[in-house]
Design an enzyme around this catalytic site. Structure first.
Site, PDB file in Angstrom:
ATOM      1  N   ASP A  97     -19.581   0.556   1.390  1.00 24.65           N
ATOM      2  CA  ASP A  97     -18.871   0.030   0.690  1.00 24.65           C
ATOM      3  C   ASP A  97     -18.673  -1.286   0.191  1.00 24.65           C
ATOM      4  O   ASP A  97     -18.921  -1.805   0.140  1.00 24.65           O
ATOM      5  CB  ASP A  97     -16.857  -0.375   1.640  1.00 24.65           C
ATOM      6  CG  ASP A  97     -15.987   0.609   0.740  1.00 24.65           C
ATOM      7  OD1 ASP A  97     -15.693   0.565  -0.798  1.00 24.65           O
ATOM      8  OD2 ASP A  97     -14.999   1.216   1.592  1.00 24.65           O
ATOM      9  N   ASP A 199     -15.834   1.008  -4.868  1.00 17.05           N
ATOM     10  CA  ASP A 199     -14.347   0.636  -4.145  1.00 17.05           C
ATOM     11  C   ASP A 199     -13.829   0.243  -5.650  1.00 17.05           C
ATOM     12  O   ASP A 199     -14.495  -0.568  -6.646  1.00 17.05           O
ATOM     13  CB  ASP A 199     -14.164  -0.826  -4.113  1.00 17.05           C
ATOM     14  CG  ASP A 199     -12.760  -1.018  -3.364  1.00 17.05           C
ATOM     15  OD1 ASP A 199     -11.913   0.272  -2.206  1.00 17.05           O
ATOM     16  OD2 ASP A 199     -12.150  -1.567  -3.979  1.00 17.05           O
ATOM     17  N   GLU A 252     -14.763   5.521  -6.160  1.00 20.28           N
ATOM     18  CA  GLU A 252     -13.785   5.450  -6.213  1.00 20.28           C
ATOM     19  C   GLU A 252     -13.186   5.261  -7.554  1.00 20.28           C
ATOM     20  O   GLU A 252     -12.979   4.338  -8.267  1.00 20.28           O
ATOM     21  CB  GLU A 252     -13.209   4.707  -5.156  1.00 20.28           C
ATOM     22  CG  GLU A 252     -11.375   4.931  -4.518  1.00 20.28           C
ATOM     23  CD  GLU A 252     -10.792   4.519  -4.275  1.00 20.28           C
ATOM     24  OE1 GLU A 252      -9.814   3.929  -3.853  1.00 20.28           O
ATOM     25  OE2 GLU A 252     -11.439   2.423  -4.321  1.00 20.28           O
ATOM     26  N   HIS A 321      -8.878   6.712   4.308  1.00 17.67           N
ATOM     27  CA  HIS A 321      -7.707   4.760   5.268  1.00 17.67           C
ATOM     28  C   HIS A 321      -7.376   4.255   4.109  1.00 17.67           C
ATOM     29  O   HIS A 321      -6.563   3.233   4.475  1.00 17.67           O
ATOM     30  CB  HIS A 321      -8.803   4.309   5.359  1.00 17.67           C
ATOM     31  CG  HIS A 321      -9.248   3.185   4.114  1.00 17.67           C
ATOM     32  ND1 HIS A 321     -10.383   3.905   3.076  1.00 17.67           N
ATOM     33  CD2 HIS A 321      -8.885   2.125   3.507  1.00 17.67           C
ATOM     34  CE1 HIS A 321     -10.898   3.357   2.076  1.00 17.67           C
ATOM     35  NE2 HIS A 321      -9.926   1.977   2.149  1.00 17.67           N
ATOM     36  N   ASP A 322      -6.880   4.691   2.825  1.00 14.77           N
ATOM     37  CA  ASP A 322      -5.640   4.716   2.882  1.00 14.77           C
ATOM     38  C   ASP A 322      -5.006   5.628   2.475  1.00 14.77           C
ATOM     39  O   ASP A 322      -3.631   5.256   1.906  1.00 14.77           O
ATOM     40  CB  ASP A 322      -6.075   4.541   0.446  1.00 14.77           C
ATOM     41  CG  ASP A 322      -6.653   2.597   0.301  1.00 14.77           C
ATOM     42  OD1 ASP A 322      -7.066   1.972   1.360  1.00 14.77           O
ATOM     43  OD2 ASP A 322      -8.064   3.332   0.507  1.00 14.77           O
TER      44      ASP A 322
HETATM   45  O1  ISL Z   1      -3.293   4.275  -5.659  1.00 14.41           O
HETATM   46  C1  ISL Z   1      -4.220   4.916  -5.025  1.00 14.41           C
HETATM   47  C2  ISL Z   1      -5.097   6.057  -5.870  1.00 14.41           C
HETATM   48  O2  ISL Z   1      -4.324   6.566  -6.386  1.00 14.41           O
HETATM   49  C3  ISL Z   1      -4.632   3.309  -4.095  1.00 14.41           C
HETATM   50  O3  ISL Z   1      -4.819   4.648  -2.821  1.00 14.41           O
HETATM   51  C4  ISL Z   1      -6.130   3.325  -4.660  1.00 14.41           C
HETATM   52  O4  ISL Z   1      -7.076   4.157  -3.545  1.00 14.41           O
HETATM   53  C5  ISL Z   1      -6.137   2.264  -3.593  1.00 14.41           C
HETATM   54  O5  ISL Z   1      -5.425   0.695  -3.817  1.00 14.41           O
HETATM   55  C6  ISL Z   1      -7.786   1.515  -4.368  1.00 14.41           C
HETATM   56  O6  ISL Z   1      -8.494   1.643  -3.116  1.00 14.41           O
HETATM   57  C7  ISL Z   1      -9.466   0.642  -2.477  1.00 14.41           C
HETATM   58  O7  ISL Z   1      -9.509  -0.562  -2.863  1.00 14.41           O
HETATM   59  C8  ISL Z   1      -8.148  -1.612  -2.620  1.00 14.41           C
HETATM   60  C9  ISL Z   1      -8.737  -1.289  -0.975  1.00 14.41           C
HETATM   61  O8  ISL Z   1      -6.928  -1.888  -0.357  1.00 14.41           O
HETATM   62  C10 ISL Z   1      -8.387  -0.303  -0.099  1.00 14.41           C
HETATM   63  O9  ISL Z   1      -8.114   0.019   0.993  1.00 14.41           O
HETATM   64  C11 ISL Z   1      -9.661   0.694  -1.188  1.00 14.41           C
HETATM   65  O10 ISL Z   1      -9.825   1.662  -0.217  1.00 14.41           O
HETATM   66  C12 ISL Z   1      -8.888  -2.813  -2.643  1.00 14.41           C
HETATM   67  O11 ISL Z   1     -10.278  -2.918  -2.523  1.00 14.41           O
END
Ligand code: ISL
Length: 544
Positions: A97, A199, A252, A321-322
């Site tokens: 990541d 990310d 992402e 994981h989110d």
């Molecule tokens: O709202 C979202 C997608 O539309 C969120 O779930 C989004 O994916 C997220 O907020 C961004 O995620 C990533 O970056 C964050 C971290 O907390 C997450 O775990 C990661 O996947 C900040 O680094």
């Protein structure tokens, strides 16, 4: 570039919750090594490892304090190298990541910035307030104000953090930031990492800091979503770093539409190999993700078809994981959990694109069984509770909202067996284990011939061996209230996937009389009927 990783099946590991080898209640790298044979037996060929870098853990590793070191709770650099070597021996690649929108506030760069070093101040986005007011009206991803005083409040300086206060955003206008990050990427690629999951990559370049249009959440987003500056950075990183290692990148990319996803993955432009889009994950929300509505399968089908037909190559995923677990969200977690979990897996593998699986999905793990906010560790959930409080939402409702949306739902420890600690740990787990581990666990699945896990293994095998599933075109055949059917076609050969989202038996709206290639029920259903959450992959006999 795409072709090389197109046929991969990716398994995401959230290290904290995967397997604890030393009894401290936190998963670790040696735990992952001990499970590599299991991972290999799944038929997946790439592991996406959520962050294992040094971190104060405000956001479980997405706040990095040293990009070139391993979080001590997870092990050492020697453990990491062993993981790479052991994975390689099993022909499994590892992608890391890459979190480069922000660092931790405990990163040396931010500490030196705070100590007044101009060079490092310029690594972050620090702006002056105006007459006692914040630099702008932006919102933040974690339901709080994105500006935090930087140093002496009298100076009226603020730093930007689109996520938590402990995650200051990097200043991508500064070429030194680019060089540092390129260097970090080379460091890991040199060690043998195959690429990165990037990310929130499409928010890194803020084009302007002007006030934004007012939105329920994320006011200001039009100033930083998929900007031209971001495209340029991605092109340079590909040219300067990624291409030299033939590395793979999946971005992402939040709030992207099809056109943006196309731009970000356009081979000529040379930016990312593929992107995670979120529209299908938003099918059960109103406005912002914390406000959920009843799940309507037809809405999900519509979005899936839109992306399958609009973008040539998708990432196919229903969990990470989110997000709350797919079982309990898109299918019932009760009586028909097993059929439902299999149907969702069948759907995922039958879609056109690279399949991504999140740990535990292969055994149909369900959402956490949390009883109060005290049991939740996720910073986002705690912030949402605070925000809801300020909006005057009273408690049973606040808890209802958080219980349903908390990211901890998917972060509960992996359920390996029915023994104490679910085979995850011998100590006290960092997050409450779902009490259903007694019946939902890997060991039990391994002893069941027709369980979710064996169905999963059949799917990975099929996806690898079927040219139609890998490369065939996608056409929607039916999308009704509860039934989704689509065909995949290649060189005149066709497969039809039928997915029932109903927990009751329903009439089949399409002809299911062809050869059954795969089904989540042992015997064929009565003609014209689909049983609860039935999944069928049908070979079209006319095409044979
Ligand atoms: O709202 C979202 C997608 O539309 C969120 O779930 C989004 O994916 C997220 O907020 C961004 O995620 C990533 O970056 C964050 C971290 O907390 C997450 O775990 C990661 O996947 C900040 O680094």
């Amino acid at each position: 570039m795409l072709s090389k990783y197109k046929d991969s099946i990716v398994y995401q590991i959230y290290p904290r919750s995967f397997c604890d080898s030393d009894g401290d209640g936190v998963g670790d790298i040696r735990g992952i090594i001990s499970k590599l044979d299991y991972i290999s037996s799944l038929g997946v060929d790439v592991i996406w490892l959520s962050p294992v870098y040094k971190s104060p853990n405000d956001d479980n590793g997405y706040d990095i304090s040293d990009y070139k070191d391993i979080q001590p709770e997870f092990g050492t650099m020697a453990d990491f190298d062993e993981l790479l070597a052991e994975a390689k021996r099993r022909e499994i690649k590892i992608i890391m990541d890459l979190v480069i929108n922000h660092t931790s506030d405990e990163h040396e760069w931010f500490r030196r910035a705070k100590a007044g070093e101009e060079k490092y101040k310029n690594y972050y986005i620090i702006k002056k307030g105006k007459n006692g007011k914040l630099p702008n009206n932006w919102g933040n991803f974690f339901a709080e104000c994105p500006w935090e005083p930087f140093g002496d409040p009298a100076n009226e300086e603020y730093y930007l953090h689109l996520f938590s206060k402990k995650q200051p955003d990097l200043n991508w206008y500064n070429p030194e930031v680019y060089d540092e990050i390129a260097d970090i990427m080379r460091f890991w690629l040199e060690r043998g990492v195959a690429g990165f999951r990037c990310d929130v990559i499409n928010v890194i370049f803020k084009e302007s800091f002007a006030d934004g249009e007012k939105h329920l959440a994320l006011t200001g987003k039009e100033h930083y979503l998929s900007t031209e500056g971001c495209h340029k950075i991605l092109q340079s990183l590909r040219r300067d770093v990624m291409d030299k290692y033939e590395a793979f990148t999946v971005g992402e990319t939040v709030m992207v539409d099809i056109q943006k996803a196309k731009d970000l993955t356009d081979i000529e432009r040379g930016e990312l190999d593929m992107v995670f889009a979120f529209e299908h994950m938003e099918c059960d929300q109103i406005g912002v993700k914390w406000f959920k509505t009843r799940f309507k399968p037809k809405k999900l089908m519509k979005i899936l078809t839109k992306w399958q037909t609009g973008l040539d190559w998708n990432t196919c995923y229903l969990e990470n994981h989110d997000q709350p677990r797919s079982v309990g969200r898109f299918v019932d977690s009760g009586e028909h959990r097993e059929a439902g979990a299999k149907m969702l897996l069948g759907l995922l593998f039958a879609l056109r694109g690279t399949t991504y699986i999140y740990q535990g999905q292969e055994i149909g793990m369900t959402n956490g069984a949390f009883e109060s906010l005290d049991e939740i560790m996720d910073i986002e959930s705690h912030n949402v509770d605070k925000m809801a409080r300020t909006l005057g939402i009273i408690n049973p409702f606040r808890w209802h909202l958080i219980k349903r949306t908390s990211r901890d739902n998917a972060r509960t420890p992996m359920q390996w067996s029915a023994e104490d600690g679910a085979g995850f740990t011998k100590g006290a787990p960092w997050l409450k284990i779902n009490p259903n581990y007694k019946t939902v666990n890997v060991e039990k699945e391994e002893s069941t011939e027709d369980g979710i896990l064996s169905f999963f293994r059949r799917l990975t095998k099929l996806k690898k061996s079927s040219d139609i599933l890998r490369d065939g075109s996608f056409t929607e055949v039916y999308a009704g209230k509860n039934v989704y059917a689509f065909s995949r076609e290649l060189n005149g050969k066709k497969l039809i996937a039928v997915c029932s989202f109903s927990k009751k038996e329903v009439k089949s709206p399409i002809d299911t009389s062809g050869d059954i290639i795969l089904s989540n029920y042992e015997k064929r259903s009565a003609v014209g009927k689909l049983r609860p959450y039935e999944f069928l992959l049908i070979g079209d006999s006319r095409e044979k």
